[in-house]
Scaffold this motif. Structure first.
Motif, mmCIF file in Angstrom:
data_model
loop_
_atom_site.group_PDB
_atom_site.id
_atom_site.type_symbol
_atom_site.label_atom_id
_atom_site.label_comp_id
_atom_site.label_asym_id
_atom_site.label_seq_id
_atom_site.Cartn_x
_atom_site.Cartn_y
_atom_site.Cartn_z
ATOM 1 N N ASP A 42 0.810 -1.220 0.000
ATOM 2 C CA ASP A 42 0.000 0.000 0.000
ATOM 3 C C ASP A 42 0.844 1.272 0.000
ATOM 4 O O ASP A 42 0.419 2.309 0.508
ATOM 5 C CB ASP A 42 -0.957 0.006 1.201
ATOM 6 C CG ASP A 42 -2.276 0.696 0.849
ATOM 7 O OD1 ASP A 42 -2.506 0.950 -0.337
ATOM 8 O OD2 ASP A 42 -3.056 0.991 1.776
ATOM 9 N N VAL A 43 2.035 1.186 -0.581
ATOM 10 C CA VAL A 43 2.864 2.382 -0.756
ATOM 11 C C VAL A 43 2.332 3.158 -1.952
ATOM 12 O O VAL A 43 1.926 2.578 -2.968
ATOM 13 C CB VAL A 43 4.343 1.995 -0.978
ATOM 14 C CG1 VAL A 43 5.192 3.223 -1.309
ATOM 15 C CG2 VAL A 43 4.890 1.294 0.258
ATOM 16 N N ASN A 44 2.318 4.477 -1.840
ATOM 17 C CA ASN A 44 1.886 5.359 -2.919
ATOM 18 C C ASN A 44 2.637 5.024 -4.215
ATOM 19 O O ASN A 44 3.846 4.830 -4.206
ATOM 20 C CB ASN A 44 2.153 6.810 -2.492
ATOM 21 C CG ASN A 44 1.795 7.816 -3.547
ATOM 22 O OD1 ASN A 44 2.553 8.024 -4.494
ATOM 23 N ND2 ASN A 44 0.656 8.459 -3.376
ATOM 24 N N GLY A 225 -3.781 2.753 5.676
ATOM 25 C CA GLY A 225 -2.994 2.711 4.438
ATOM 26 C C GLY A 225 -2.932 4.027 3.697
ATOM 27 O O GLY A 225 -2.627 5.069 4.270
ATOM 28 N N GLN A 226 -3.252 3.993 2.394
ATOM 29 C CA GLN A 226 -3.148 5.195 1.563
ATOM 30 C C GLN A 226 -4.105 6.285 1.997
ATOM 31 O O GLN A 226 -3.839 7.477 1.804
ATOM 32 C CB GLN A 226 -3.392 4.843 0.090
ATOM 33 C CG GLN A 226 -2.167 4.349 -0.632
ATOM 34 C CD GLN A 226 -0.979 5.278 -0.456
ATOM 35 O OE1 GLN A 226 -0.996 6.421 -0.901
ATOM 36 N NE2 GLN A 226 0.046 4.805 0.211
ATOM 37 N N ASP A 227 -5.241 5.916 2.608
ATOM 38 C CA ASP A 227 -6.159 6.930 3.127
ATOM 39 C C ASP A 227 -5.466 7.790 4.180
ATOM 40 O O ASP A 227 -5.725 8.986 4.297
ATOM 41 C CB ASP A 227 -7.401 6.270 3.744
ATOM 42 C CG ASP A 227 -8.334 5.702 2.685
ATOM 43 O OD1 ASP A 227 -8.207 6.131 1.518
ATOM 44 O OD2 ASP A 227 -9.164 4.845 3.008
ATOM 45 N N VAL A 229 -2.317 8.625 4.200
ATOM 46 C CA VAL A 229 -1.440 9.563 3.504
ATOM 47 C C VAL A 229 -2.247 10.715 2.913
ATOM 48 O O VAL A 229 -1.873 11.893 3.028
ATOM 49 C CB VAL A 229 -0.656 8.840 2.390
ATOM 50 C CG1 VAL A 229 0.250 9.804 1.650
ATOM 51 C CG2 VAL A 229 0.167 7.695 2.985
ATOM 52 N N ASN A 230 -3.378 10.396 2.297
ATOM 53 C CA ASN A 230 -4.219 11.436 1.693
ATOM 54 C C ASN A 230 -4.771 12.385 2.744
ATOM 55 O O ASN A 230 -4.791 13.611 2.550
ATOM 56 C CB ASN A 230 -5.376 10.790 0.913
ATOM 57 C CG ASN A 230 -4.887 9.918 -0.231
ATOM 58 O OD1 ASN A 230 -3.812 10.157 -0.775
ATOM 59 N ND2 ASN A 230 -5.656 8.906 -0.592
ATOM 60 N N GLY A 256 2.375 0.729 4.290
ATOM 61 C CA GLY A 256 2.453 1.725 3.225
ATOM 62 C C GLY A 256 2.458 3.157 3.725
ATOM 63 O O GLY A 256 3.135 4.019 3.171
ATOM 64 N N ALA A 257 1.711 3.412 4.808
ATOM 65 C CA ALA A 257 1.646 4.775 5.342
ATOM 66 C C ALA A 257 3.009 5.239 5.832
ATOM 67 O O ALA A 257 3.445 6.357 5.556
ATOM 68 C CB ALA A 257 0.626 4.842 6.474
ATOM 69 N N SER A 260 5.218 6.041 2.832
ATOM 70 C CA SER A 260 4.779 7.067 1.877
ATOM 71 C C SER A 260 4.637 8.459 2.479
ATOM 72 O O SER A 260 4.863 9.460 1.814
ATOM 73 C CB SER A 260 3.419 6.672 1.269
ATOM 74 O OG SER A 260 3.459 5.419 0.661
ATOM 75 N N VAL A 264 5.127 12.433 0.856
ATOM 76 C CA VAL A 264 3.936 13.155 0.396
ATOM 77 C C VAL A 264 3.744 14.474 1.143
ATOM 78 O O VAL A 264 3.427 15.499 0.535
ATOM 79 C CB VAL A 264 2.685 12.265 0.529
ATOM 80 C CG1 VAL A 264 1.422 13.052 0.191
ATOM 81 C CG2 VAL A 264 2.803 11.058 -0.405
#
Length: 444
Positions: A42-44, A225-227, A229-230, A256-257, A260, A264
């Motif tokens: 789950d890495v960007n 995860g990616q959420d 980061v966003n 992933g977080a 990433s 970011v």
């Protein structure tokens, strides 16, 4: 934590195993697999591509020493790039100001309140700070109650204002209260909010403007995860926070977080939560995390945890007892209790190089010592101090008193005797080669 990624990276490096040198072809094949492993974690996507491009450039640009195998060189390059990706240097929390003011931000359910308690405990015990926890979540009464329970466990005061629904005023009044009562650390727990909730985002921005904190920390659940980061990016655009806290890093997270978020939002990860207990909070060390991702363990963190848990005076007394062969079951029980203070047993074991992979599928219960403790506590004081007097009838009584069977008691006493012999041998040996021979003999 990172177990799946570690396995995938290990498989990727096997592509280079047996190769005589690094070439553009075998590097491309390896890094294609590395990129796939990162994406599965789950890495960007942009971060994963940039990472593998950097690794490729460094691998092909190096003059490889003949003695270094290509696979080993690739592990070194990937390690250094992982550490750089996560920030490179360890970022310390800013403790200037009198009092130091730390403001929490993040989504509801991210773990802000629990982290506030953990941070207060950590800075109180390690830095000698006098903390004040401030309840500024005026929308959720349970959050205030939770903060009070945590504060009671770590023996620090909580500032609340019944009936006041203005968190800006509460925060300002809390700082005045801290100054009056000579408290030098103010940790402000705020309500969870969504980045799309304009009113709530304006509110926390107003709190920050009013109290001018030394640190504004964004607390995020790493399992999202990616959420994560966003969301971090959206909060940073509004708050310009100073650092990130990743909670629940001990859960079923793909990591992933952690890999990433630094790229970011260009803000460092400062702390990671590694469990539910109040002592399960660590500074984030990028290089050590890279070690663990690549299956190298984290022996430095393990030593630090041991140093924090162990009393130097007790350690000297224990060393004296071992040298005189006076180590007894009271000492053994004390050592078990010290180990338990260090945290989750599986997490501790995984810090030892090579052990993490071996115990990946083994469930190590934090109550694993309960049976041993029960057996020792069923002994009389004389039996604990003089284990050699524990004969057959005493063993039967101890087994009955501890709710175990005679075989378990026998096994514990045998292990204790073996451990005592080894410690005695180690304490008296000055020649390392003789020590190695002795350990081989014991293994046989």
């Amino acid at each position: 934590m990172f177990e799946n990624l570690s396995e995938r990276l290990e498989r990727s490096f096997k592509i280079l195993k047996g190769e005589g040198k690094i070439t553009e072809i075998n590097v491309a094949e390896t890094l294609k697999d590395v990129r796939r492993a990162l994406l599965e974690a789950d890495v960007n996507f942009k971060v994963a591509k940039q990472f593998t491009d950097e690794v490729k450039a460094k691998a092909l640009g190096m003059n490889v020493i003949n003695a270094i195998k290509p696979g080993e060189l690739m592990v070194k390059i990937v390690h250094d790039e992982l550490a750089r990706l996560m920030g490179g240097e360890t970022a310390q929390v800013n403790l200037s100001g009198n009092p130091t003011v730390i403001l929490m931000s993040g989504l509801q359910g991210s773990g802000k309140t629990t982290f506030s308690g953990k941070l207060a405990r950590k800075l109180k015990s390690e830095q000698g700070k006098r903390p004040l926890l401030v309840a500024c979540d005026v929308y959720r009464p349970a959050a205030i109650d939770q903060l009070k329970v945590l504060a009671d466990q770590i023996d620090v005061p909580v500032y609340t204002e019944d009936g006041n629904k203005n968190p800006v005023e509460i925060a300002e009044n809390a700082i005045r209260y801290a100054k009056t009562n000579h408290l030098d650390l103010v940790i402000i727990d705020t309500a969870g909010r969504l980045a799309v909730d304009e009113q709530m985002m304006q509110e926390i921005a107003a709190i920050k403007k009013a109290v001018k904190p030394q640190e504004t920390l964004f607390v995020v659940d790493s399992m999202t995860g990616q959420d994560a980061v966003n969301t971090a990016k959206e909060f940073n655009d509004r708050l310009d926070f100073d650092g990130v806290v990743l909670t629940k890093l001990d859960g079923d997270t793909r990591g992933g977080a952690a890999l990433s978020i630094r790229t970011v939002v260009t803000k460092p990860i400062k702390f990671v939560g590694t469990g539910e207990k109040l002592d399960a909070l660590d500074l984030f060390h990028p290089s050590r995390m890279a070690d663990r991702i690549l299956g190298m363990g984290d022996i430095v963190s393990l030593v630090e945890k041991a140093q924090n848990a162990y009393d130097e005076k007790q350690a000297r007394e224990l060393q004296r007892k071992i040298a005189k062969n006076q180590f007894n079951f009271n000492d053994f029980l004390q050592q078990i209790q010290q180990i338990q203070k260090m945290g989750n047993l599986k997490e501790l074991a995984s810090m030892i190089p090579g052990v993490g992979k071996a115990i990946k599928d083994i469930d190590i219960d934090d109550n694993a010592f309960k049976g041993i403790e029960a057996i020792i506590r069923s002994m009389t004081e004389q039996e604990r101090q003089h284990p050699e007097i524990i004969n057959g009838s005493r063993r039967k009584r101890i087994a009955k008193g501890s709710g175990t069977d005679i075989q378990e008691v026998n096994r514990l006493i045998k292990q204790f005797d073996d451990a005592r012999k080894m410690m005695k041998a180690v304490s008296g040996i000055k020649n390392p080669m003789a020590l190695m021979r002795g350990m081989k003999g014991m293994r046989r």
